[in-house]
Write a protein that holds these residues in place. Sequence first.
Motif, PDB file in Angstrom:
ATOM      1  N   GLU A  24      47.276  34.917  36.276  1.00 55.07           N
ATOM      2  CA  GLU A  24      48.395  34.573  37.147  1.00 55.07           C
ATOM      3  C   GLU A  24      48.617  35.672  38.187  1.00 55.07           C
ATOM      4  N   GLU A  25      48.557  36.922  37.748  1.00 62.64           N
ATOM      5  CA  GLU A  25      48.730  38.042  38.671  1.00 62.64           C
ATOM      6  C   GLU A  25      47.602  38.085  39.701  1.00 62.64           C
ATOM      7  N   LYS A  26      46.382  37.855  39.243  1.00 59.80           N
ATOM      8  CA  LYS A  26      45.246  37.872  40.172  1.00 59.80           C
ATOM      9  C   LYS A  26      45.365  36.760  41.202  1.00 59.80           C
ATOM     10  N   LEU A  27      45.836  35.601  40.772  1.00 58.71           N
ATOM     11  CA  LEU A  27      45.989  34.486  41.705  1.00 58.71           C
ATOM     12  C   LEU A  27      47.113  34.761  42.708  1.00 58.71           C
ATOM     13  N   ARG A  28      48.174  35.423  42.276  1.00 57.19           N
ATOM     14  CA  ARG A  28      49.241  35.786  43.210  1.00 57.19           C
ATOM     15  C   ARG A  28      48.741  36.763  44.269  1.00 57.19           C
ATOM     16  N   THR A  73      34.290  28.908  35.070  1.00 57.31           N
ATOM     17  CA  THR A  73      35.351  29.839  35.475  1.00 57.31           C
ATOM     18  C   THR A  73      34.945  30.602  36.727  1.00 57.31           C
ATOM     19  N   ILE A  74      33.704  31.055  36.753  1.00 58.41           N
ATOM     20  CA  ILE A  74      33.210  31.797  37.926  1.00 58.41           C
ATOM     21  C   ILE A  74      33.251  30.903  39.163  1.00 58.41           C
ATOM     22  N   ARG A  75      32.771  29.676  39.021  1.00 56.69           N
ATOM     23  CA  ARG A  75      32.758  28.764  40.166  1.00 56.69           C
ATOM     24  C   ARG A  75      34.166  28.494  40.669  1.00 56.69           C
ATOM     25  N   TYR A  76      35.096  28.304  39.748  1.00 55.29           N
ATOM     26  CA  TYR A  76      36.474  28.016  40.132  1.00 55.29           C
ATOM     27  C   TYR A  76      37.083  29.201  40.875  1.00 55.29           C
ATOM     28  N   LEU A  77      36.919  30.390  40.319  1.00 56.76           N
ATOM     29  CA  LEU A  77      37.525  31.569  40.937  1.00 56.76           C
ATOM     30  C   LEU A  77      36.833  31.950  42.242  1.00 56.76           C
ATOM     31  N   ALA A 128      35.609  29.727  44.236  1.00 61.68           N
ATOM     32  CA  ALA A 128      36.113  28.735  45.191  1.00 61.68           C
ATOM     33  C   ALA A 128      37.459  29.177  45.765  1.00 61.68           C
ATOM     34  N   LEU A 129      38.179  30.007  45.010  1.00 61.13           N
ATOM     35  CA  LEU A 129      39.449  30.560  45.491  1.00 61.13           C
ATOM     36  C   LEU A 129      39.231  31.881  46.227  1.00 61.13           C
ATOM     37  N   ASP A 130      37.945  32.222  46.417  1.00 59.03           N
ATOM     38  CA  ASP A 130      37.548  33.422  47.159  1.00 59.03           C
ATOM     39  C   ASP A 130      37.951  34.712  46.434  1.00 59.03           C
ATOM     40  N   LEU A 131      38.084  34.640  45.124  1.00 55.57           N
ATOM     41  CA  LEU A 131      38.385  35.843  44.355  1.00 55.57           C
ATOM     42  C   LEU A 131      37.136  36.718  44.324  1.00 55.57           C
ATOM     43  N   PRO A 132      37.255  38.013  44.584  1.00 55.44           N
ATOM     44  CA  PRO A 132      36.081  38.901  44.571  1.00 55.44           C
ATOM     45  C   PRO A 132      35.415  38.931  43.200  1.00 55.44           C
ATOM     46  N   LEU A 133      34.118  39.131  43.183  1.00 60.16           N
ATOM     47  CA  LEU A 133      33.382  39.161  41.920  1.00 60.16           C
ATOM     48  C   LEU A 133      33.877  40.269  41.003  1.00 60.16           C
ATOM     49  N   SER A 134      34.303  41.388  41.584  1.00 59.16           N
ATOM     50  CA  SER A 134      34.809  42.481  40.754  1.00 59.16           C
ATOM     51  C   SER A 134      36.059  42.055  39.990  1.00 59.16           C
ATOM     52  N   GLU A 135      36.926  41.249  40.646  1.00 54.78           N
ATOM     53  CA  GLU A 135      38.132  40.762  39.990  1.00 54.78           C
ATOM     54  C   GLU A 135      37.784  39.718  38.929  1.00 54.78           C
ATOM     55  N   ILE A 136      36.783  38.908  39.217  1.00 53.91           N
ATOM     56  CA  ILE A 136      36.345  37.911  38.225  1.00 53.91           C
ATOM     57  C   ILE A 136      35.791  38.608  36.998  1.00 53.91           C
TER      58      ILE A 136
END
Length: 275
Positions: free
Chosen positions: A82-86, A55-59, A61-69
């Motif tokens: 879904e909201e985080k990805l939007r 999950t961490i690797r996937y998120l 890869a989408l450049d999601l900040p670690l705090s959001e992960i």
Amino acid sequence: MELKLFQIGEMARLFHLSVSSIRHYEALGLVTPEHIDPDTGYRYYSVRQFEVFNTIRYLRALDLPLSEIADFLRNRDVDKIEEKLRVQKAAVAEKQQELARIERKIDARLRQLREAQEAPLGELQLILAPSCRLFWVEASLSAENYNDLELSTSRLAAVQAEAVVFLGKVGFSVSAAHLKAHRYTQYDGAFLLLDADDHFDGSIINCPETLCVRVRFRGHHLQSPAQYRRLMAYIRENGLAVSGFSREITIIDQGLTNDRGKFITEICIPVEKRI
């Protein structure tokens, strides 16, 4: 059934991560080892951590900040992800716009450098200068005082957080009145030549497309007075009259090269047909 345990180095290889990254994830609370040896402090992981690592690797890869992960891992939910990805999609779109703006700036700078190096140096030309935007500051500066010019440049660049984009676009100006009085060693103002994409807070002068006499020459502001004399002689001899302040920019200067022999300066003087 006894769980198979993996050392931190093995996990790093399995998930294409560095050991330091895994330690950082643990420090942030994203992952928890299956077991920590009380004697050695060695960390061991099992297949129960695989899903978290994936999950961490996937998120990431989408450049999601670690705090959001970390926030998602604490409370996994479809609506939440879904909201985080939007939100992340909107951030990516904004970043794409910024990268496109940077690309346009690079292209414009490359054109300017290419034109400066290919232009016939020392040739006086009557041109139609395109419209432009200037941030202009009134100032009395000596063309012969290098420290004055550099200090003025630094103050102009310091006005904005985007100062770096102004490399090669800081100029100096001689007023129309001083041009007509043949006073070429005293500048009356300094300006920043702005690209269409430049974000700038301040009073902007919008200069329309203008007929100008232009010269590009090998040298710096110290060599400008002699070029002004040539330009003014050309203006007189061709039935023209000065119609505005000069625009003098060193296109290639010490910000781009240590070789002063490669400096290229451009002077444009707006003109009109003499009545």
